[in-house]
Design a protein around this motif. Structure first.
Motif, PDB file in Angstrom:
ATOM      1  N   ASP A  71       0.824  -1.211   0.000  1.00 54.89           N
ATOM      2  CA  ASP A  71       0.000   0.000   0.000  1.00 54.89           C
ATOM      3  C   ASP A  71       0.864   1.269   0.000  1.00 54.89           C
ATOM      4  OD1 ASP A  71      -2.238  -1.572   0.063  1.00 54.89           O
ATOM      5  OD2 ASP A  71      -2.586  -1.360   2.218  1.00 54.89           O
ATOM      6  N   TYR A  72       2.156   1.117   0.253  1.00 50.35           N
ATOM      7  CA  TYR A  72       3.042   2.276   0.393  1.00 50.35           C
ATOM      8  C   TYR A  72       4.023   2.415  -0.772  1.00 50.35           C
ATOM      9  CZ  TYR A  72       1.638   2.632   5.325  1.00 50.35           C
ATOM     10  OH  TYR A  72       0.933   2.779   6.483  1.00 50.35           O
ATOM     11  N   VAL A  73       4.621   1.329  -1.183  1.00 49.48           N
ATOM     12  CA  VAL A  73       5.772   1.430  -2.075  1.00 49.48           C
ATOM     13  C   VAL A  73       5.562   0.616  -3.349  1.00 49.48           C
ATOM     14  CG1 VAL A  73       7.410   1.870  -0.223  1.00 49.48           C
ATOM     15  CG2 VAL A  73       6.916  -0.480  -0.879  1.00 49.48           C
ATOM     16  N   SER A  74       6.198   1.063  -4.407  1.00 52.54           N
ATOM     17  CA  SER A  74       6.174   0.359  -5.684  1.00 52.54           C
ATOM     18  C   SER A  74       7.401   0.772  -6.475  1.00 52.54           C
ATOM     19  CB  SER A  74       4.891   0.691  -6.464  1.00 52.54           C
ATOM     20  OG  SER A  74       4.837   2.085  -6.749  1.00 52.54           O
ATOM     21  N   ALA A  75       7.706   0.012  -7.509  1.00 49.73           N
ATOM     22  CA  ALA A  75       8.815   0.327  -8.408  1.00 49.73           C
ATOM     23  C   ALA A  75       8.228   0.573  -9.793  1.00 49.73           C
ATOM     24  CB  ALA A  75       9.820  -0.817  -8.430  1.00 49.73           C
ATOM     25  N   ASP A  76       8.256   1.809 -10.241  1.00 54.99           N
ATOM     26  CA  ASP A  76       7.580   2.209 -11.479  1.00 54.99           C
ATOM     27  C   ASP A  76       8.592   2.584 -12.548  1.00 54.99           C
ATOM     28  OD1 ASP A  76       5.110   1.927 -10.153  1.00 54.99           O
ATOM     29  OD2 ASP A  76       5.304   3.943  -9.313  1.00 54.99           O
ATOM     30  N   LEU A  77       8.445   1.977 -13.721  1.00 53.96           N
ATOM     31  CA  LEU A  77       9.331   2.259 -14.840  1.00 53.96           C
ATOM     32  C   LEU A  77       9.045   3.650 -15.394  1.00 53.96           C
ATOM     33  CD1 LEU A  77      11.494   1.035 -16.754  1.00 53.96           C
ATOM     34  CD2 LEU A  77       9.580   0.270 -18.212  1.00 53.96           C
ATOM     35  N   VAL A  78      10.107   4.452 -15.574  1.00 48.26           N
ATOM     36  CA  VAL A  78       9.988   5.804 -16.131  1.00 48.26           C
ATOM     37  C   VAL A  78      10.768   5.824 -17.442  1.00 48.26           C
ATOM     38  CG1 VAL A  78      10.419   8.258 -15.765  1.00 48.26           C
ATOM     39  CG2 VAL A  78       9.851   6.784 -13.811  1.00 48.26           C
ATOM     40  N   LEU A  79      10.045   5.907 -18.560  1.00 51.35           N
ATOM     41  CA  LEU A  79      10.670   5.843 -19.881  1.00 51.35           C
ATOM     42  C   LEU A  79      11.080   7.231 -20.357  1.00 51.35           C
ATOM     43  CD1 LEU A  79       8.309   3.276 -21.646  1.00 51.35           C
ATOM     44  CD2 LEU A  79      10.545   2.860 -20.609  1.00 51.35           C
ATOM     45  N   ARG A  80      12.351   7.356 -20.741  1.00 50.05           N
ATOM     46  CA  ARG A  80      12.853   8.604 -21.318  1.00 50.05           C
ATOM     47  C   ARG A  80      13.723   8.275 -22.532  1.00 50.05           C
ATOM     48  NH1 ARG A  80      13.776  10.097 -15.541  1.00 50.05           N
ATOM     49  NH2 ARG A  80      11.949  11.300 -14.864  1.00 50.05           N
ATOM     50  N   SER A  81      14.643   9.151 -22.870  1.00 53.55           N
ATOM     51  CA  SER A  81      15.320   9.061 -24.168  1.00 53.55           C
ATOM     52  C   SER A  81      16.655   8.339 -24.159  1.00 53.55           C
ATOM     53  CB  SER A  81      15.547  10.479 -24.731  1.00 53.55           C
ATOM     54  OG  SER A  81      14.352  11.208 -24.756  1.00 53.55           O
ATOM     55  N   SER A  82      17.043   7.733 -23.052  1.00 50.96           N
ATOM     56  CA  SER A  82      18.347   7.066 -23.007  1.00 50.96           C
ATOM     57  C   SER A  82      18.284   5.622 -23.509  1.00 50.96           C
ATOM     58  CB  SER A  82      18.919   7.084 -21.586  1.00 50.96           C
ATOM     59  OG  SER A  82      18.110   6.299 -20.712  1.00 50.96           O
ATOM     60  N   THR A  83      17.080   5.162 -23.904  1.00 50.81           N
ATOM     61  CA  THR A  83      16.937   3.816 -24.455  1.00 50.81           C
ATOM     62  C   THR A  83      16.253   3.892 -25.808  1.00 50.81           C
ATOM     63  OG1 THR A  83      14.838   3.532 -23.253  1.00 50.81           O
ATOM     64  CG2 THR A  83      16.836   2.680 -22.205  1.00 50.81           C
ATOM     65  N   ALA A  84      16.599   2.932 -26.666  1.00 50.62           N
ATOM     66  CA  ALA A  84      16.023   2.856 -28.009  1.00 50.62           C
ATOM     67  C   ALA A  84      16.100   1.412 -28.490  1.00 50.62           C
ATOM     68  CB  ALA A  84      16.786   3.775 -28.963  1.00 50.62           C
ATOM     69  N   ARG A  85      15.569   1.158 -29.661  1.00 47.70           N
ATOM     70  CA  ARG A  85      15.679  -0.168 -30.251  1.00 47.70           C
ATOM     71  C   ARG A  85      17.143  -0.552 -30.389  1.00 47.70           C
ATOM     72  NH1 ARG A  85      11.791  -3.667 -30.323  1.00 47.70           N
ATOM     73  NH2 ARG A  85      12.829  -4.658 -32.106  1.00 47.70           N
ATOM     74  N   ALA A  86      17.423  -1.844 -30.222  1.00 49.52           N
ATOM     75  CA  ALA A  86      18.791  -2.324 -30.373  1.00 49.52           C
ATOM     76  C   ALA A  86      19.296  -2.024 -31.783  1.00 49.52           C
ATOM     77  CB  ALA A  86      18.861  -3.819 -30.099  1.00 49.52           C
ATOM     78  N   PRO A  87      20.547  -1.591 -31.914  1.00 44.06           N
ATOM     79  CA  PRO A  87      21.085  -1.299 -33.249  1.00 44.06           C
ATOM     80  C   PRO A  87      21.168  -2.560 -34.098  1.00 44.06           C
ATOM     81  CG  PRO A  87      22.832  -1.255 -31.594  1.00 44.06           C
ATOM     82  CD  PRO A  87      21.537  -1.359 -30.843  1.00 44.06           C
ATOM     83  N   VAL A  88      20.957  -2.395 -35.375  1.00 38.44           N
ATOM     84  CA  VAL A  88      21.045  -3.526 -36.299  1.00 38.44           C
ATOM     85  C   VAL A  88      22.504  -3.775 -36.636  1.00 38.44           C
ATOM     86  CG1 VAL A  88      20.372  -4.424 -38.553  1.00 38.44           C
ATOM     87  CG2 VAL A  88      18.779  -2.987 -37.248  1.00 38.44           C
TER      88      VAL A  88
END
Length: 368
Positions: free
Chosen positions: A350-367
């Motif tokens: 009821d108090y704590v959770s771990a929430d994913l925060v998406l920003r620009s430091s990740t992208a699709r894996a390079p080909v």
């Protein structure tokens, strides 16, 4: 995560209550040496005075002869006597102060945890007294525990980042309820994951969903419980997705250590994503990669952990996990209050959770 209630041993004289054990050890020269905390009876016997005289000295009674005062002071020093302030409080009035062991208060996570704890304690009518721990220094940890002994407290909360700190806290007798936050996964039960484990799993899943298959984990100090939890969670998450985990590399939680490691690590292992143990380490890693001509996120995705206020202003803004530090502090206080009042314990979820925060430091894996 473990809550420990320290039993209240009874005594007619509140000054006596330091420990009720009666074991005595002997030095090589035959001198008796107490193997537990001294009481005023021990001090009185050593000084050859009555225990009432020792009690009067401790209460700063002015009418004690100088020679008697000298003997009492010498005995107090020789026995390393520590008056039990908790027992004094029980004999007079109920304390409205809570002791809190804190560490690395210049860092965002620990400071926000204590801010949340302080606000929750204040809302419940208590004041929070902070004592600083130094996790890598056993002597300093014991000194901090001795300092806490001197306080008039209703209870004590502590964050134990390492097993050594936890063991020292569990061995202490504060005479009041003690709640220790450790997030030891082996004590959470099979149906529960630690916040560190949940957050790390979400980061790995996000990277795998982006097509990354060779992911490096840069961990914190191997002796820290949070670091160990994140390393284990990284390995489990990789195996769950059918991927081979790499050996984790270790830092000291700082941006400088992340920078140094990323400047030296080989770039020919096919790694396309890095899970950094916290946002500060991620900051150092990103700078080192850019200096080495590796573009983030085009060539290498990087994620952090904690979502410190500055992480959205990194270049690039950092994908990370938010763990709501202030709510962790509130939970610790409510757990302690349930122990003090013998009431129902709060539900952690009821108090704590771990929430994913998406920003620009990740992208699709390079080909390739």
């Amino acid at each position: 995560m473990v809550g420990v209630t320290a039993p209240l041993a009874g005594s007619a004289d509140p000054e006596v209550r330091s420990s009720m054990s009666t074991r005595v050890a002997t030095d090589e020269d035959g001198t008796s040496k107490l193997s537990r905390a001294a009481t005023i009876y021990d001090v009185a016997a050593r000084a050859k005075v009555s225990h009432q005289t020792v009690s009067r000295y401790l209460r700063k009674y002015p009418g004690i002869r100088p020679e008697t005062r000298e003997r009492v002071e010498l005995a107090l020093a020789e026995l390393n006597y520590r008056p039990n302030q908790a027992a004094r409080t029980l004999a007079t009035n109920r304390s409205l102060r809570i002791g809190a062991f804190a560490y690395e208060m210049l860092e965002v996570g620990p400071s926000q945890i204590m801010q949340g704890a302080s606000r929750r304690a204040r809302d419940a009518g208590y004041m929070l007294d902070l004592v600083t721990l130094f996790p890598s220094d056993d002597e300093a940890t014991q000194n901090a525990i001795n300092e806490m002994y001197q306080q008039n407290l209703a209870g004590v909360i502590a964050s134990a980042p390492t097993d050594r700190v936890r063991e020292a806290l569990e061995a202490a007798d504060f005479g009041v309820p003690l709640y220790i936050e450790t997030e030891r996964e082996d004590e959470l039960g099979a149906e529960h994951e630690s916040l560190n484990a949940v957050g790390t799993r979400k980061l790995v899943d996000h990277l795998v969903d982006q097509g990354h298959t060779t992911i490096l984990n840069i961990a914190g100090p191997p002796s820290w419980i949070a670091s160990l939890n994140r390393v284990n969670a990284y390995r489990r998450a990789m195996l769950h997705r059918g991927l081979e985990p790499l050996d984790s590399l270790h830092t000291d939680w700082s941006a400088a250590s992340g920078y140094k490691l990323a400047r030296q690590m080989p770039l020919d292992r096919g790694v396309t994503a890095i899970v950094a143990t916290n946002d500060q380490v991620a900051l150092g890693v990103v700078r080192a990669l850019i200096e080495r001509g590796v573009a983030v996120p085009d060539d290498m995705s990087v994620v952090g952990f904690d979502d410190i206020p500055e992480s959205e202003f990194f270049l690039p803004p950092l994908t990370t996990v938010q763990t709501h530090f202030d709510m962790q502090g509130k939970y610790s206080i409510d757990m302690l209050l349930s122990m003090i009042h013998n009431s129902e314990a709060p539900v952690r979820e009821d108090y704590v959770s771990a929430d994913l925060v998406l920003r620009s430091s990740t992208a699709r894996a390079p080909v390739a």
